[in-house]
Design a protein around this motif. Structure first.
Motif, short mmCIF file in Angstrom:
data_model
loop_
_atom_site.label_atom_id
_atom_site.label_comp_id
_atom_site.label_asym_id
_atom_site.label_seq_id
_atom_site.Cartn_x
_atom_site.Cartn_y
_atom_site.Cartn_z
N ALA A 1 81.49 -91.29 49.40
CA ALA A 1 81.55 -90.58 48.13
C ALA A 1 82.43 -89.33 48.24
O ALA A 1 82.59 -88.75 49.32
CB ALA A 1 80.15 -90.18 47.67
N THR A 2 82.97 -88.92 47.10
CA THR A 2 83.69 -87.65 46.98
C THR A 2 83.15 -86.90 45.78
O THR A 2 83.00 -87.48 44.70
CB THR A 2 85.20 -87.87 46.81
OG1 THR A 2 85.72 -88.53 47.97
CG2 THR A 2 85.93 -86.54 46.64
N VAL A 3 82.83 -85.62 45.97
CA VAL A 3 82.34 -84.76 44.89
C VAL A 3 83.39 -83.69 44.61
O VAL A 3 83.84 -83.00 45.53
CB VAL A 3 81.00 -84.09 45.27
CG1 VAL A 3 80.55 -83.12 44.18
CG2 VAL A 3 79.93 -85.15 45.52
N ARG A 4 83.77 -83.56 43.34
CA ARG A 4 84.72 -82.54 42.93
C ARG A 4 84.12 -81.78 41.75
O ARG A 4 83.36 -82.35 40.95
CB ARG A 4 86.06 -83.16 42.55
CG ARG A 4 86.69 -83.95 43.69
CD ARG A 4 87.88 -84.77 43.25
NE ARG A 4 89.02 -83.94 42.89
CZ ARG A 4 90.15 -84.42 42.37
NH1 ARG A 4 90.27 -85.72 42.14
NH2 ARG A 4 91.16 -83.61 42.09
N VAL A 5 84.46 -80.51 41.63
CA VAL A 5 83.88 -79.65 40.59
C VAL A 5 85.01 -79.02 39.78
O VAL A 5 86.01 -78.55 40.35
CB VAL A 5 82.99 -78.56 41.21
CG1 VAL A 5 82.42 -77.65 40.13
CG2 VAL A 5 81.85 -79.20 42.01
N PHE A 6 84.83 -79.02 38.45
CA PHE A 6 85.87 -78.54 37.54
C PHE A 6 85.30 -77.53 36.56
O PHE A 6 84.14 -77.63 36.15
CB PHE A 6 86.49 -79.71 36.76
CG PHE A 6 87.15 -80.74 37.62
CD1 PHE A 6 88.52 -80.70 37.85
CD2 PHE A 6 86.41 -81.75 38.22
CE1 PHE A 6 89.13 -81.65 38.65
CE2 PHE A 6 87.01 -82.71 39.02
CZ PHE A 6 88.38 -82.66 39.24
N SER A 7 86.13 -76.59 36.15
CA SER A 7 85.77 -75.63 35.11
C SER A 7 85.86 -76.32 33.75
O SER A 7 86.82 -77.04 33.48
CB SER A 7 86.73 -74.44 35.16
OG SER A 7 86.59 -73.63 34.01
N VAL A 8 84.87 -76.09 32.88
CA VAL A 8 84.91 -76.71 31.56
C VAL A 8 85.96 -76.07 30.65
O VAL A 8 86.71 -76.79 29.98
CB VAL A 8 83.51 -76.66 30.90
CG1 VAL A 8 83.59 -77.02 29.42
CG2 VAL A 8 82.56 -77.62 31.61
N PRO A 9 86.09 -74.73 30.60
CA PRO A 9 87.03 -74.15 29.64
C PRO A 9 88.48 -74.59 29.81
O PRO A 9 89.16 -74.90 28.84
CB PRO A 9 86.89 -72.64 29.87
CG PRO A 9 85.52 -72.47 30.43
CD PRO A 9 85.30 -73.69 31.28
#
Length: 261
Positions: free
Chosen positions: A110-118
């Motif tokens: 698995a790969t987890v990535r995190v992004f800003s919503v705005p």
């Protein structure tokens, strides 16, 4: 063991405990995957995100610092989740994959990535892309956690946002009374300097144990497997340290005492 691997092992242990305590039996290693089409009996509430198409919002139950989602991916698919947090909070998101069928070979990675919503920008993680994302959130509001894998798989996504405690020269001690609504760990985080003495303890009668480790390098001070109610010693490095209360039962009441001198 390398730094990322030590930290991954630490968070994986917490995620597996939390997944096991969310109303399901944890699948044995290399065994059957947790069902992905039914919600856990306890744990985070997952509801449609509303204004964000295709995403689910993960909510932490009152009194907890972690959220658990059991889900699955088809080959080439990515799943996304919305999580609300505050500026400066430390978040850990870890996806543990399970074989889709019993007696199957090793599960997909698995790969987890995190992004800003705005603005949709990706938030960087100190250890790069992988099954674990760990970092300090730059702004208050929603972030998107996206999970992908190298093939079809079932997985457990564990998200932790420890509660920060201010202990130091001016206020060297802290005492927290709490009640754990489930058996998922309740996490606290402190700033610790190399050479200072940390003491963390629960009452002898508390139906819970401690897990204490360095956030940046994964150093295990009180490993999960030792089931301690007391740890005291000199800190080996300057970094954030996580002190987790691991309940033995739902509704466990505890009193955590921390001293940093």
């Amino acid at each position: 063991m390398s730094t990322p691997n030590r930290l991954t092992a630490s968070v994986a242990a917490l995620a597996v405990v939390a997944a096991a305590c969310g109303g399901r039996a944890r699948p044995a290693a290399m065994g059957a995957a947790p069902a992905a089409d039914q919600p856990a009996e306890s744990g985070p509430t997952v509801v449609p995100a509303g204004d964000t198409t295709g995403l689910l919002r993960v909510r932490f139950a009152r009194g907890t610092t972690s959220g658990i989602v059991n889900d699955s991916l088809r080959d080439g698919e990515t799943q996304g989740y919305l999580i609300g947090a505050e500026q400066g909070q430390v978040m850990m998101a870890h996806a543990i994959t399970w074989p889709v069928r019993e007696r199957e070979s090793a599960p997909a990675a698995a790969t987890v990535r995190v992004f800003s919503v705005p603005d949709g920008s990706e938030l960087s993680a100190p250890f790069g892309a992988g099954a674990l994302w760990s970092g300090r959130l730059p702004a208050t509001g929603d972030v998107i956690v996206r999970v992908s894998a190298t093939g079809a798989t079932a997985y457990t996504l564990a998200v932790q946002i420890p509660r920060r405690l201010s202990v130091g020269a001016e206020h060297p001690t802290a005492a927290i009374r709490g009640s754990a609504p489930s058996r998922a760990p309740v996490d606290y985080i402190i700033d610790g300097e190399s050479g200072r003495t940390l003491a963390a303890s629960l009452r002898e009668r508390d139906p819970a144990t401690l897990h204490v480790y360095g956030l940046d390098d994964g150093t295990q001070l009180a490993p999960l497997s030792e089931r301690r109610r007391l740890w005291a010693g000199r800190l080996p490095a300057s970094q954030n340290y996580v002190i987790s209360v691991v309940p033995a039962e739902e509704g466990a009441e505890y009193e955590l005492s921390i001293a940093l001198r």
